[in-house]
Structures are given as structure tokens and as C-alpha cells.
Design a protein around this motif. Sequence first.
Motif, PDB file in Angstrom:
ATOM      1  N   THR A 144       0.826  -1.205   0.000  1.00  0.00           N
ATOM      2  CA  THR A 144       0.000   0.000   0.000  1.00  0.00           C
ATOM      3  C   THR A 144       0.860   1.255   0.000  1.00  0.00           C
ATOM      4  N   ASP A 190      -3.965   6.574  -5.302  1.00  0.00           N
ATOM      5  CA  ASP A 190      -4.501   5.231  -5.118  1.00  0.00           C
ATOM      6  C   ASP A 190      -4.441   4.761  -3.670  1.00  0.00           C
ATOM      7  N   LYS A 191      -3.767   5.512  -2.823  1.00  0.00           N
ATOM      8  CA  LYS A 191      -3.655   5.080  -1.427  1.00  0.00           C
ATOM      9  C   LYS A 191      -4.286   6.056  -0.436  1.00  0.00           C
ATOM     10  N   LYS A 236       2.082   2.430  -3.438  1.00  0.00           N
ATOM     11  CA  LYS A 236       1.101   2.834  -4.451  1.00  0.00           C
ATOM     12  C   LYS A 236       1.219   4.321  -4.751  1.00  0.00           C
TER      13      LYS A 236
END
Length: 248
Positions: free
Chosen positions: A191, A198-199, A194
Motif C-alpha cells: 500500500t 490510489d492510497k 502505491k
Amino acid sequence: MKLPPSVLCSIAILIAPISKTLHAPLWSKGILLAGGAILGMALWLRHDNQTSKLLILQFENQPAPSTFYISVYILIAVGAVMMLVGFLGCYGAIQESQCLLGTFFFFLVILFACEVAAALWGFMNKDTVSKELINFYDAAYIKAMDVSDTSSKDSASKVLNVFHNALDCCGKGNDTLLFQNVAASLCSENTRNKPEKDKSCHLKLISLFSDKLYLIGLAALAVAVIMVFEMIFTMVLCCGIRNSPGVY
């Protein structure tokens, strides 16, 4: 174990009208089926794993906002009432009873008015659920980054961990250097790597509830169309019964 005759008779009396609804005209089953669909969707929303993890959280003795669950409970109630009303319509159509069909039409009008009112309220408050959860997340985020107050730091970090695991996100976007230093303990490596957009947990929350509200909106629109056709067919059948000879 053999049941007493009185019990068997009672069961037969209860099952008889239910079994008759199976032979009702297709149009009269529309509300019954739509009510079942609404009820099923509401139960799915209530027990959805992703939202359940977020909405059962507590931070500093404050539970997560429950606006979304309130709307889901209303959907459950509406679905159950629609199924009961649909059963009434099916039985009225089979018996060709003006009284039952008139009652069915009355309840359809009430449900339709309630649905329109709920749709207007939902449209005006469509961003409320995500905003409330974003504020809840930010409150935990600020406490987790506060180096001067360590009393609630652990509980804040636990809340952030639940958000990050449930949404596969990390931070709220454009995070400070302080958060980036502690991100390893709060987010998974995949994560963290990213792209920023997107996170972001803010964007993930908005997307999560926008999708669910969009699904609810589509279901409400479909049910509203079914209700309009049900009211038309009910009035046509009532008029046909009234004009038929030998009907009293």
C-alpha cells in the motif's frame, strides 16, 4: 411426534393463503419480489465485511458515525413492509376482492410517497456518510501524529490500522513527513508503494460509499417503476371487477 389436530388445522389456515399467492398473476408479484430484493440488498449492506469493520470502531469513547446503518435499517423495514403489501396484493388479485386491492393500492401510494421523500433526502445528504467517516478518520490521524500527547496514541493507531487494512489505503493524501516516518507501522508495504491518489483513505471512503449509494439509488428507481405499473394494473383490475356482472 404427532401434532394435535387443532395445531395442524391452524398451520393449514396460515399456509392456505400463502400457497394461493403462488398462483397469483405475475404483475401482482412484482412488489413481493421487489420487497424481497430490497430486503436482501439491505441485509447484504448491513453485514458487508468492509463497512462493518469501519462502522463498529470506537475512538475516545466515541463510536463511528452510524448514519449509514440508520439508512440500512430503514431499507430493511421498507423491504419487509413491501413483502407484506405484496402478499396482500397477490391474495387480493386471486380473490378478486376490491377491498383488498383498494387497500393494496393505498399502501402502494404511501410507499411510493415515502420512497420519493427518502430519495430526495438521500440526494441532499449523499456526501454525509463519507464526510462523517473522513472526520472520524482525521480525528484518529491527528491523535496518532501528536507527539505531545501519548495517552491515546495507541488507540488512534489501532483505528488507523483498521481503516488501512479494510480500505487498502495509507494516510489521507499529501501526508506530512511525520506520518511517512511512522507509515511502516500503520500500512502494508504494498500500500505504501502505491501512487498517492490510489492510497488516499479519503478518496477510498468517498468511493466506497458512493458506490453503495449508487447501488441503492438504482434499486430505488427500479422499485419506483414497478410501483407505478403495480398501481396501474391494480386500478385496471378493480375497474374490471366492478364492471363484471355478478360481482357484489
